[in-house]
Design an enzyme around this catalytic site. Sequence first.
Site, mmCIF file in Angstrom:
data_model
loop_
_atom_site.group_PDB
_atom_site.id
_atom_site.type_symbol
_atom_site.label_atom_id
_atom_site.label_comp_id
_atom_site.label_asym_id
_atom_site.label_seq_id
_atom_site.Cartn_x
_atom_site.Cartn_y
_atom_site.Cartn_z
ATOM 1 N N HIS A 430 16.206 3.576 -13.815
ATOM 2 C CA HIS A 430 15.037 4.002 -14.593
ATOM 3 C C HIS A 430 13.731 3.384 -14.117
ATOM 4 O O HIS A 430 12.698 3.587 -14.761
ATOM 5 C CB HIS A 430 15.227 3.642 -16.066
ATOM 6 C CG HIS A 430 16.145 4.556 -16.802
ATOM 7 N ND1 HIS A 430 15.757 5.784 -17.291
ATOM 8 C CD2 HIS A 430 17.451 4.440 -17.129
ATOM 9 C CE1 HIS A 430 16.783 6.379 -17.891
ATOM 10 N NE2 HIS A 430 17.820 5.585 -17.802
ATOM 11 N N LYS A 623 2.618 4.636 -26.157
ATOM 12 C CA LYS A 623 3.756 4.191 -25.358
ATOM 13 C C LYS A 623 3.714 2.663 -25.300
ATOM 14 O O LYS A 623 2.734 2.051 -25.733
ATOM 15 C CB LYS A 623 3.737 4.799 -23.946
ATOM 16 C CG LYS A 623 2.417 4.622 -23.204
ATOM 17 C CD LYS A 623 2.433 5.398 -21.887
ATOM 18 C CE LYS A 623 2.271 6.887 -22.092
ATOM 19 N NZ LYS A 623 3.298 7.680 -21.437
ATOM 20 N N ARG A 624 4.781 2.092 -24.790
ATOM 21 C CA ARG A 624 4.819 0.638 -24.644
ATOM 22 C C ARG A 624 3.571 0.163 -23.898
ATOM 23 O O ARG A 624 3.141 0.785 -22.921
ATOM 24 C CB ARG A 624 6.090 0.270 -23.856
ATOM 25 C CG ARG A 624 6.306 -1.177 -23.567
ATOM 26 C CD ARG A 624 7.742 -1.401 -23.078
ATOM 27 N NE ARG A 624 8.092 -0.499 -21.981
ATOM 28 C CZ ARG A 624 8.027 -0.825 -20.686
ATOM 29 N NH1 ARG A 624 7.583 -2.016 -20.327
ATOM 30 N NH2 ARG A 624 8.400 0.031 -19.749
ATOM 31 N N LYS A 629 1.048 1.230 -17.200
ATOM 32 C CA LYS A 629 0.803 2.442 -17.996
ATOM 33 C C LYS A 629 -0.692 2.654 -18.249
ATOM 34 O O LYS A 629 -1.110 3.707 -18.699
ATOM 35 C CB LYS A 629 1.578 2.376 -19.309
ATOM 36 C CG LYS A 629 3.104 2.410 -19.090
ATOM 37 C CD LYS A 629 3.860 2.297 -20.397
ATOM 38 C CE LYS A 629 5.359 2.229 -20.206
ATOM 39 N NZ LYS A 629 5.965 3.528 -19.851
ATOM 40 N N THR A 734 9.023 10.456 -20.936
ATOM 41 C CA THR A 734 9.486 11.599 -21.723
ATOM 42 C C THR A 734 8.487 11.952 -22.815
ATOM 43 O O THR A 734 8.510 13.074 -23.322
ATOM 44 C CB THR A 734 10.866 11.334 -22.361
ATOM 45 O OG1 THR A 734 10.850 10.091 -23.058
ATOM 46 C CG2 THR A 734 11.959 11.321 -21.303
ATOM 47 N N LYS A 738 7.208 15.644 -24.629
ATOM 48 C CA LYS A 738 7.084 15.913 -26.065
ATOM 49 C C LYS A 738 5.696 16.446 -26.399
ATOM 50 O O LYS A 738 5.552 17.397 -27.186
ATOM 51 C CB LYS A 738 7.363 14.629 -26.854
ATOM 52 C CG LYS A 738 8.799 14.150 -26.739
ATOM 53 C CD LYS A 738 8.944 12.683 -27.134
ATOM 54 C CE LYS A 738 10.287 12.136 -26.664
ATOM 55 N NZ LYS A 738 10.341 10.670 -26.653
#
Length: 891
Positions: A430, A623-624, A629, A734, A738
């Site tokens: 991952h 998100k985290r 990110k 993911t 969504k």
Amino acid sequence: MDNTMGEGCPGHKNIKRTSNFILTVTCFMGMEGRIKSFNTTTTVLRDFGEIYFDSSLKMAENGKSITEKVPAAAHPLSENPTEIASDINYHLQFNPRFSPFKFEPEQAFFATAESVRSRLIKQWEDTLWHFGRAKPKQTYYFSMEFLQGRALTNAIGNLGIENAYAEALNKLGHELEAIVEQEKDAALGNGGLGRLASCFLDSMATLNLPAWGYGLRYKYGLFKQRITKQGQEEIAEDWLEKFSPWEVVRHDLVYPVRFFGSVEVNPDGSRKWVGGEVVQALAYDVPIPGYKTKNTISLRLWEARARAEDFNLFQFNDGQYESAAQLHSRAEQICAVLYPGDATENGKLLRLKQQFFLCSASLQDIISRFKDRRGGYTWSEFPSQVAVQLNDTHPTLAIPELMRLLMDDEGLGWDEAWDVTKRTIAYTNHTVLPEALEKWSQPVMWKLLPRHMEIIEEIDKRFLAMIKDTRPDLEHKLPSMRILDHNPQKPVVRMANLCVVSAHTVNGVAQLHSGILKAELFADYVSIWPTKFQNKTNGITPRRWLRFCNPELSNIITTWLKTDQWVTNLDLLSGLRKFADDAKFQDEWASAKMASKQRLARYILRVTGVSIDPNSLFDIQVKRIHEYKRQLLNILGAIYRYKKLKEMSPEQRKNATSRTIMIGGKAFATYTNAKRIVKLVNDVGEVVNSDPEVNSYLKVVFVPNYNVSVAEMLIPGSELSQHISTAGMEASGTSNMKFALNGCLIIGTLDGANVEIREEVGEENFFLFGARADEVPRLRKDRENGLFKPDPRFEEAKQYIRSGAFGSYDYNPLLDSLEGNSGYGRGDYFLVGHDFPDYLDAQARVDEAYKDRKRWLKMSILSTAGCGKFSSDRTIAQYAKEIWNIQECRV
């Protein structure tokens, strides 16, 4: 007071006449009577204790409570609303978890959940019985995380009884929407890894596949996030403070799990792991129903316990209370918290204990079931009956543990055990982030798992021998390819290497990610085993992530497609393309979007106190929190936008696109820069949202305690979503799927699944910016060589923070990560500065597109229409056929 109560009932004088409804009660002394007129909450004293009468016991017209009017009777399989109401009342009456005479929303939730669970248990037992008779090959999915979210809506939706339960609750004086809100998210995961695992379980059940999930029953989860003036605070999750109505404890399924100890060599040369400490793994099962199918599979969660005989009664009676319960305390620690801090040796030991505990208990369970099969067994058949999928490197210890169980407990030789193991286990990678490719200290491993280190050493030794015999051209690469790194300063076990060497299949989770694995991270292994590596692009369940969380939009889709089959065949969404320019369809689409935006605005006001305008562009990144990110890029863009708005005249501002920027996510407790980003977002929001000149054109909101239920509120109401990680660093993502599925447009880099989403929805419906993955290494090298020239707008945004515009907090350590050309924590490793001007230009294109309502709505429709590929049903069907070799086993 009615005479029927009588003078013989103690305490009757305490009843006060202050309201006008009637409640029938039964006295402890056996007399039935009535109380007229009392406060909404009145205590009636008895010689034998207290009874609490609560206003939640709503009155029917004849003076009886609603729950009294609806008979309490078990109807576990009924689809009739009246009988379901009776069944809920039955669970309220005969599974009492709370004080009597209460039927508040919380009690209604637990009674409703237990009613639904009864139906699930029947389907569950039918499924297990069917699997037992059919004897199919089964998949066992090992994951340290399962981010399930609330179960009630998902269960009644998948079972097709949502309307029946809504009507039943109405008969009992409650609304389904309010009851659903009482459920706490199961704190069994953190981010995308756990949510993916849960989507996969939903798809396995829906596709009628013989499969199970295995995880740990964390008592306190990762943490609950609280935002204060100081930034993020972490407090323990309380999801098990009362109980979970969904789980079923299996007291007959208990397995011993050993830690520490030593290895004994028997006279015949066989080896046995002995001594140390032994805890017990107790199984808790959670039913996972498929959509419109009778198949209901299991998520089996393990809890660690010590035995009663491990409690030292002598020490306890001697006042040595902590010593007396030492093993009980250490056992409880194993499943206390998800990802405990591992900066200390104790922390590392606890993390390893968690990982091994999951693997050992699960494998013992699988082997026990395999041996219990009717008709006998041979070990060579094991891989034709069992597929084990490792979700990332956390369950890697399943490899040496399966070898140990086969050799030491079942008496197999090395070659036979190795053949069984490598044909059984597959591995999903991952991440390409070095810190996420786990490397465990060899001394810690030897201390905790001495027998497993012997097995890992032997695997490593045989791998080296194989390379020297068959691929002498790779000998010079063995120091990086081998499993054991014997660096004298820091000897480690490389868990990803162990997975690649041992598994029959290795897969990435998006085309770009799998390409990087094959071309870079695992390139040398690919030259040895070219067919071992596959891609399986991630997916999401359309049930939870559109059908249930966005009913307005899903109803429109069903109406215009003239079928609801898209819920299990997401490719049918492509049929929406022909309506993208239809004015009536666009109006309905816009109305559905506005309903979700208004619902989200009410939620934001409730949890943050910030009022946001549903007519503004809802721009969301959740998100985290992690530097790769790039939430920092987002907030720097927001700061620049705020500064430019401040500089405009009132007339100029009227031409600006109003925007509400929402950011949410948890920063790991010890990740200092991530926590600084959370603090910065909140500080910027406090200034911007209270600025009367600007706050009708821009709001900045940090959404606290992001989890699945919050996502189900945010995603339907989103219009723009930011997926802006440094190219090549996000394996898949993911949440991008969504958002896109719900008609949200994406601004993003060519990273992870963004690449495939852009291909599917159309390049013109995706706001692209930023460096490409193949450019990143060169750009970093240029930075090291002093060739980077920052854009003036980037410098302006940083300087605005340093000016103190957002408070006195010292953000220099965070901003320093963007400065300099090299060095630890410096040199802008994640290319925020490089991508910033391109990011601002892309945001300007967003502003212009949003002003054209018809164009934006068409883009939104085409986003949803292009998401057929991103169903987890497609992903799981590919795993089943191409990795696990399992077939449908429909009840």
